[in-house]
Design a protein around this motif. Structure first.
Motif, PDB file in Angstrom:
ATOM      1  N   SER A  14       3.344  -0.260  -7.151  1.00 60.33           N
ATOM      2  CA  SER A  14       3.039   0.633  -6.037  1.00 60.33           C
ATOM      3  C   SER A  14       2.571   1.993  -6.557  1.00 60.33           C
ATOM      4  O   SER A  14       2.954   2.437  -7.632  1.00 60.33           O
ATOM      5  CB  SER A  14       4.253   0.804  -5.121  1.00 60.33           C
ATOM      6  OG  SER A  14       5.285   1.492  -5.788  1.00 60.33           O
ATOM      7  N   VAL A  15       1.722   2.607  -5.756  1.00 64.36           N
ATOM      8  CA  VAL A  15       1.158   3.907  -6.111  1.00 64.36           C
ATOM      9  C   VAL A  15       1.362   4.859  -4.945  1.00 64.36           C
ATOM     10  O   VAL A  15       1.197   4.476  -3.790  1.00 64.36           O
ATOM     11  CB  VAL A  15      -0.354   3.799  -6.409  1.00 64.36           C
ATOM     12  CG1 VAL A  15      -0.934   5.151  -6.773  1.00 64.36           C
ATOM     13  CG2 VAL A  15      -0.622   2.791  -7.505  1.00 64.36           C
ATOM     14  N   GLN A  16       1.731   6.078  -5.254  1.00 63.67           N
ATOM     15  CA  GLN A  16       1.806   7.140  -4.259  1.00 63.67           C
ATOM     16  C   GLN A  16       0.991   8.318  -4.769  1.00 63.67           C
ATOM     17  O   GLN A  16       0.898   8.547  -5.974  1.00 63.67           O
ATOM     18  CB  GLN A  16       3.242   7.575  -4.003  1.00 63.67           C
ATOM     19  CG  GLN A  16       4.058   6.554  -3.244  1.00 63.67           C
ATOM     20  CD  GLN A  16       5.381   7.139  -2.812  1.00 63.67           C
ATOM     21  OE1 GLN A  16       6.065   7.775  -3.601  1.00 63.67           O
ATOM     22  NE2 GLN A  16       5.733   6.935  -1.562  1.00 63.67           N
ATOM     23  N   ASP A  19       1.054   6.892   0.594  1.00 65.04           N
ATOM     24  CA  ASP A  19       0.625   5.661  -0.058  1.00 65.04           C
ATOM     25  C   ASP A  19      -0.823   5.374   0.326  1.00 65.04           C
ATOM     26  O   ASP A  19      -1.459   6.152   1.035  1.00 65.04           O
ATOM     27  CB  ASP A  19       1.549   4.488   0.270  1.00 65.04           C
ATOM     28  CG  ASP A  19       1.581   4.119   1.739  1.00 65.04           C
ATOM     29  OD1 ASP A  19       0.682   4.541   2.501  1.00 65.04           O
ATOM     30  OD2 ASP A  19       2.496   3.391   2.128  1.00 65.04           O
ATOM     31  N   ILE A  20      -1.348   4.258  -0.114  1.00 66.19           N
ATOM     32  CA  ILE A  20      -2.757   3.929   0.086  1.00 66.19           C
ATOM     33  C   ILE A  20      -3.097   3.784   1.567  1.00 66.19           C
ATOM     34  O   ILE A  20      -4.253   3.974   1.971  1.00 66.19           O
ATOM     35  CB  ILE A  20      -3.135   2.653  -0.717  1.00 66.19           C
ATOM     36  CG1 ILE A  20      -4.646   2.512  -0.838  1.00 66.19           C
ATOM     37  CG2 ILE A  20      -2.514   1.414  -0.092  1.00 66.19           C
ATOM     38  CD1 ILE A  20      -5.286   3.525  -1.721  1.00 66.19           C
ATOM     39  N   LYS A  21      -2.115   3.490   2.405  1.00 65.85           N
ATOM     40  CA  LYS A  21      -2.355   3.336   3.837  1.00 65.85           C
ATOM     41  C   LYS A  21      -2.708   4.657   4.515  1.00 65.85           C
ATOM     42  O   LYS A  21      -3.133   4.671   5.665  1.00 65.85           O
ATOM     43  CB  LYS A  21      -1.133   2.720   4.511  1.00 65.85           C
ATOM     44  CG  LYS A  21      -0.845   1.308   4.049  1.00 65.85           C
ATOM     45  CD  LYS A  21       0.432   0.795   4.658  1.00 65.85           C
ATOM     46  CE  LYS A  21       0.793  -0.545   4.041  1.00 65.85           C
ATOM     47  NZ  LYS A  21       2.129  -0.971   4.425  1.00 65.85           N
ATOM     48  N   PHE A  22      -2.547   5.759   3.786  1.00 63.38           N
ATOM     49  CA  PHE A  22      -2.882   7.083   4.320  1.00 63.38           C
ATOM     50  C   PHE A  22      -4.367   7.182   4.652  1.00 63.38           C
ATOM     51  O   PHE A  22      -4.756   7.814   5.626  1.00 63.38           O
ATOM     52  CB  PHE A  22      -2.493   8.143   3.279  1.00 63.38           C
ATOM     53  CG  PHE A  22      -2.879   9.547   3.642  1.00 63.38           C
ATOM     54  CD1 PHE A  22      -2.208  10.233   4.642  1.00 63.38           C
ATOM     55  CD2 PHE A  22      -3.902  10.192   2.971  1.00 63.38           C
ATOM     56  CE1 PHE A  22      -2.553  11.532   4.963  1.00 63.38           C
ATOM     57  CE2 PHE A  22      -4.247  11.493   3.277  1.00 63.38           C
ATOM     58  CZ  PHE A  22      -3.574  12.167   4.279  1.00 63.38           C
ATOM     59  N   PHE A  67       2.835   6.176 -10.220  1.00 69.06           N
ATOM     60  CA  PHE A  67       2.626   4.737 -10.349  1.00 69.06           C
ATOM     61  C   PHE A  67       3.910   4.092 -10.833  1.00 69.06           C
ATOM     62  O   PHE A  67       4.461   4.477 -11.859  1.00 69.06           O
ATOM     63  CB  PHE A  67       1.497   4.445 -11.340  1.00 69.06           C
ATOM     64  CG  PHE A  67       1.304   2.982 -11.612  1.00 69.06           C
ATOM     65  CD1 PHE A  67       0.817   2.148 -10.630  1.00 69.06           C
ATOM     66  CD2 PHE A  67       1.625   2.449 -12.847  1.00 69.06           C
ATOM     67  CE1 PHE A  67       0.648   0.786 -10.869  1.00 69.06           C
ATOM     68  CE2 PHE A  67       1.460   1.096 -13.102  1.00 69.06           C
ATOM     69  CZ  PHE A  67       0.970   0.270 -12.104  1.00 69.06           C
ATOM     70  N   ASP A  68       4.405   3.120 -10.074  1.00 68.97           N
ATOM     71  CA  ASP A  68       5.620   2.390 -10.435  1.00 68.97           C
ATOM     72  C   ASP A  68       5.212   1.132 -11.197  1.00 68.97           C
ATOM     73  O   ASP A  68       4.649   0.207 -10.617  1.00 68.97           O
ATOM     74  CB  ASP A  68       6.410   2.029  -9.188  1.00 68.97           C
ATOM     75  CG  ASP A  68       7.749   1.400  -9.493  1.00 68.97           C
ATOM     76  OD1 ASP A  68       7.871   0.655 -10.499  1.00 68.97           O
ATOM     77  OD2 ASP A  68       8.701   1.649  -8.732  1.00 68.97           O
TER      78      ASP A  68
END
Length: 69
Positions: free
Chosen positions: A19-21, A48-51, A13-14
């Motif tokens: 942003s989160v990975q 990322d969340i788009k996964f 988490f940045d």
């Protein structure tokens, strides 16, 4: 996401960007414990969340922490 399975083994988490990975492992991997092959073939990687598909249902299993923690 259909008949797929993923294991989240890490989260990044940045705080500056929000942003989160997620470090995703495919639990179906069978083979030698060679991190180079595992990562190059896509059995593990940061996503990322788009996964995940927005229109799919996912089960989430969260282990409980032992008492005293």
């Amino acid at each position: 996401g259909g008949v797929l399975a993923h294991t989240i083994i890490g989260v990044n988490f940045d705080e500056l960007t929000g942003s989160v990975q997620y470090l995703i492992l495919d639990p179906h991997f069978v083979g030698a414990e060679d991190i180079k092959t595992i990562s190059e073939k896509g059995w593990i990687g940061w996503k990322d969340i788009k996964f995940w598909k927005e229109d799919s249902f996912y089960n989430l299993c969260c282990p409980m922490r032992p008492k005293g923690y």
